[in-house]
Design a protein around this motif. Structure first.
Motif, PDB file in Angstrom:
ATOM      1  N   ASP A  96      31.479  44.891  33.282  1.00 40.64           N
ATOM      2  CA  ASP A  96      31.893  43.767  32.435  1.00 40.64           C
ATOM      3  C   ASP A  96      31.748  44.157  30.961  1.00 40.64           C
ATOM      4  OD1 ASP A  96      32.461  41.369  31.226  1.00 40.64           O
ATOM      5  OD2 ASP A  96      30.690  40.312  31.971  1.00 40.64           O
ATOM      6  N   SER A  98      33.243  42.309  28.506  1.00 37.39           N
ATOM      7  CA  SER A  98      33.804  41.159  27.798  1.00 37.39           C
ATOM      8  C   SER A  98      33.083  40.847  26.485  1.00 37.39           C
ATOM      9  CB  SER A  98      33.781  39.920  28.699  1.00 37.39           C
ATOM     10  OG  SER A  98      32.456  39.631  29.137  1.00 37.39           O
ATOM     11  N   PRO A 194      38.791  45.408  25.926  1.00 37.96           N
ATOM     12  CA  PRO A 194      38.447  44.934  27.268  1.00 37.96           C
ATOM     13  C   PRO A 194      39.593  44.172  27.932  1.00 37.96           C
ATOM     14  CG  PRO A 194      36.645  44.510  25.759  1.00 37.96           C
ATOM     15  CD  PRO A 194      37.810  44.967  24.923  1.00 37.96           C
ATOM     16  N   GLU A 195      40.362  43.447  27.116  1.00 36.70           N
ATOM     17  CA  GLU A 195      41.481  42.676  27.685  1.00 36.70           C
ATOM     18  C   GLU A 195      42.546  43.609  28.242  1.00 36.70           C
ATOM     19  OE1 GLU A 195      39.160  40.383  24.892  1.00 36.70           O
ATOM     20  OE2 GLU A 195      40.251  42.265  24.614  1.00 36.70           O
ATOM     21  N   SER A 198      41.341  45.368  31.492  1.00 36.06           N
ATOM     22  CA  SER A 198      41.345  44.541  32.704  1.00 36.06           C
ATOM     23  C   SER A 198      42.733  44.446  33.335  1.00 36.06           C
ATOM     24  CB  SER A 198      40.836  43.129  32.380  1.00 36.06           C
ATOM     25  OG  SER A 198      41.736  42.451  31.507  1.00 36.06           O
TER      26      SER A 198
END
Length: 220
Positions: A96, A98, A194-195, A198
């Motif tokens: 993670d 985020s 991070p976006e 993903s």
């Protein structure tokens, strides 16, 4: 757009629990600290793997160098036995990120010698996957023409061949066909939000597993 002094970066590194790797990561941490600012406050996420069920502790003599802004994440012994060193690399994709503005996938033997603020600003303005082509062909040890390998892989994944518009930089004594390649980026340095990460993490893991058996050094 986030100002540079508030940018939160994570450097993601796969490694083994050895003095050699701990020394490299300690040097990586020192290099970031020397740059100061958002590099000094950046986190290093280290992904380790081991064949034993019990995780070996970080030796005391490394703790002064690997405590501040360094996090250790372990794969399971079962995953390591199944995938070997690919387990650490794969674990990075399910982590993670985020809380970060930028994720940098890199290797323990890389040093950040100067700031790359222009890349950070560029990525904020136009999010993309940023990286460079490897110096050597991934077809090391491959018996056939590496261009055949590239097209075999592309046909398997995309159903069509690729174009060879780029060249490796350190293949001086190899046959010409070893110098050509399509655009692809090596895990020595990949910077992505991070976006964006993903969006293709699951696809990458699927493709990686499918091609790992077809190249001699799938870790790279």
């Amino acid at each position: 757009m986030i100002s540079l002094d508030k940018v939160n970066i994570c450097f993601s590194i796969p490694a083994s629990p050895t003095d050699e790797f701990y020394a490299q990561i300690a040097m990586f941490r020192m290099a970031l600290d020397q740059l100061g600012g958002h590099y000094q406050t950046a986190d290093i996420a280290v992904f380790l793997g081991h064949e034993l069920d019990e995780q070996p502790p970080l030796p005391e003599y490394w703790r002064p160098h690997l405590s501040e802004n360094v996090e250790f994440h372990w794969t399971t012994a079962r995953e390591f036995k199944k995938k070997s060193y690919l387990a650490q690399g794969d674990a990075r994709w399910s982590h993670d990120y985020s809380d970060y503005d930028l994720v940098v996938f890199t290797d323990a033997d890389v040093l950040v010698m100067q700031a790359f603020d222009d890349l950070i600003l560029q990525n904020q303005a136009a999010p993309a996957v940023n990286g460079v082509i490897a110096h050597y062909s991934p077809a090391i040890g491959f018996k056939k023409d590496p261009l055949v390998l590239w097209n075999d892989l592309s046909n398997m994944i995309n159903g069509k061949p690729v174009q060879f518009q780029y060249r490796h930089t350190l293949e001086f004594e190899r046959p010409p066909e070893f110098t050509y390649c399509p655009f692809y980026i090596n895990f020595g340095f990949i910077a992505v939000s991070p976006e964006e990460l993903s969006l293709f993490a699951a696809s990458f893991l699927d493709i990686r597993a499918r091609i790992a058996e077809k190249i001699s050094m799938p870790y790279f």
